[in-house]
Motif scaffolding. Structure first.
Motif, PDB file in Angstrom:
ATOM      1  N   GLY A  95       0.839  -1.181   0.000  1.00 46.76           N
ATOM      2  CA  GLY A  95       0.000   0.000   0.000  1.00 46.76           C
ATOM      3  C   GLY A  95       0.882   1.241   0.000  1.00 46.76           C
ATOM      4  N   ARG A 182     -11.040  -8.862   3.875  1.00 42.94           N
ATOM      5  CA  ARG A 182     -11.731  -9.315   2.673  1.00 42.94           C
ATOM      6  C   ARG A 182     -12.542 -10.563   2.996  1.00 42.94           C
ATOM      7  N   ASP A 196     -14.149  -6.918  -0.736  1.00 41.65           N
ATOM      8  CA  ASP A 196     -13.385  -6.078   0.177  1.00 41.65           C
ATOM      9  C   ASP A 196     -14.355  -5.431   1.156  1.00 41.65           C
ATOM     10  N   ASP A 198     -14.008  -2.840   3.032  1.00 47.19           N
ATOM     11  CA  ASP A 198     -14.088  -1.383   2.886  1.00 47.19           C
ATOM     12  C   ASP A 198     -15.095  -1.019   1.797  1.00 47.19           C
ATOM     13  N   ASP A 236     -14.523   6.598   2.320  1.00 46.70           N
ATOM     14  CA  ASP A 236     -13.515   5.708   1.737  1.00 46.70           C
ATOM     15  C   ASP A 236     -13.610   4.303   2.315  1.00 46.70           C
ATOM     16  N   TYR A 295     -12.004   0.025  -4.543  1.00 46.91           N
ATOM     17  CA  TYR A 295     -10.925  -0.943  -4.334  1.00 46.91           C
ATOM     18  C   TYR A 295     -10.981  -2.100  -5.330  1.00 46.91           C
ATOM     19  N   THR A 297     -13.554  -3.393  -6.812  1.00 46.99           N
ATOM     20  CA  THR A 297     -14.692  -4.288  -6.661  1.00 46.99           C
ATOM     21  C   THR A 297     -15.542  -4.301  -7.936  1.00 46.99           C
TER      22      THR A 297
END
Length: 346
Positions: A95, A182, A196, A198, A236, A295, A297
């Motif tokens: 990251g 995840r 994910d 998030d 986010d 992300y 997705t």
């Protein structure tokens, strides 16, 4: 590098400032998976100053100290560790915070520090080249590789033997809203690549829902007609993000004024069948409306994750252990012991 008769050089003592900072970012990374870039700016400036300071000390010592104790390890740190961090970030292996942490360490710890405590000198071991930032990196990699082994042993001890036991563990559905990582399940079974979490939080916030809402009325929210006319900010996806979750005004509500739930009088045997929709859960509409890709997705990943979470009490997740934790542990071990790989096996 140290001076005879001294506990440590002033630059090496100043480098210890990094220890509590890296401890803090590791804890924050565990809790939020977010680390502000402003953390790295003062450490980078400190590292640059100490690099020049160390160079000046080595230059005024002797030729060997300049070439072998400073120039060579510093060249490896700046010319090798920095590009590695950048390349891993570029290809998605790290990251952004992980890469910045390694860049900072390359500046802060180009050479092996030395700290005299009583009759002992730390680190206890060194390497032939003497590049301390590379030692921190190799220590972090070794710790990172050991994490799946620990997970496998933990799951095996609990009798959880399956194909994802080395990368995750089961959690109750009600922990998902406050968990990073995840999903390791689809409606067809366990999978090494799922939704994910998030991205899930982004979707729920966009709709103004909670996961409990979805579980209470999955048939209702599977219908894209219930999407809000004015969606909420998705944020986010961070657990700690400020959220507006008023539920919005659904298209369905605007159209007919009811709550979208079938009454007993309206119920029919055919109602037990799951209706077919062009965009179940409004997944495509969500991804088209937000900025970015949630992300990476896909609509199908989002739908599969929602189907699993709408019905299962316990799900398998991968926590996706943040690399800043192994980096901090690698730094702490390096300062005390040295290089795990060279010191143990060479």
């Amino acid at each position: 590098m140290t001076l005879a008769g001294a506990v440590a050089t002033t630059p090496d003592l100043l480098r210890l400032v990094a220890v509590p900072v890296f401890a803090w970012v590791a804890i924050r990374d565990i809790k939020t998976r977010r680390v502000s870039s402003t953390v790295w700016i003062p450490l980078s400036l400190l590292g640059a100053v100490l690099l020049v300071w160390d160079g000046w000390l080595a230059w005024n010592a002797d030729g060997y100290a300049w070439t072998h104790e400073f120039l060579l390890p510093a060249a490896v740190s700046i010319g090798f560790v920095v590009p590695i961090a950048y390349l891993f970030w570029w290809f998605g292996g790290f990251g952004g915070a992980d890469a910045k942490a390694l860049l900072v360490l390359a500046l802060l710890f180009p050479t092996f520090p030395q700290y005299a405590v009583g009759s002992s000198t730390f680190p206890l071991t060194t390497t032939p080249i003497g590049t301390f930032s590379f030692t921190i990196l190799t220590n972090a990699v070794i710790i990172g590789v050991a994490i799946p082994v620990v997970l496998a042993l933990r799951n095996a001890a609990a009798g959880r033997i399956n194909g994802v036991m080395v990368i995750g563990w089961p959690v109750s559905w009600n922990r998902i809203p406050d968990t990073h990582g995840r999903l390791l399940e689809t409606p067809e079974g366990r999978s090494r690549g799922g939704l994910d979490l998030d991205a899930l939080r982004m979707y729920l916030r966009w709709r103004g829902l909670t996961l409990a809402d979805v579980r209470d009325a999955p048939d209702r929210y599977r219908d894209p007609a219930t999407l809000p006319e004015e969606p909420n900010p998705p944020t986010d996806g961070a657990v700690t993000a400020a959220v507006r979750s008023d539920g919005g005004t659904t298209l369905e509500d605007d159209a007919d004024g009811d709550d979208g739930l079938e009454t007993d009088a309206e119920a029919t045997p055919e109602a037990d069948a799951v209706p077919e929709y062009d965009d179940p859960w409004g997944a495509e509409a969500f991804l088209a409306d937000i900025d970015g890709t949630a992300y990476g997705t896909s609509p199908e990943e989002l739908r599969e994750g929602l189907e699993v979470l709408a019905s299962k009490e316990t799900v398998w997740i991968s926590p996706g252990t943040p690399f800043l934790v192994p980096v901090f542990l690698g730094l702490a071990i390096a300062l005390i012991y040295g290089d795990l790989l060279v010191g143990t096996f060479v």
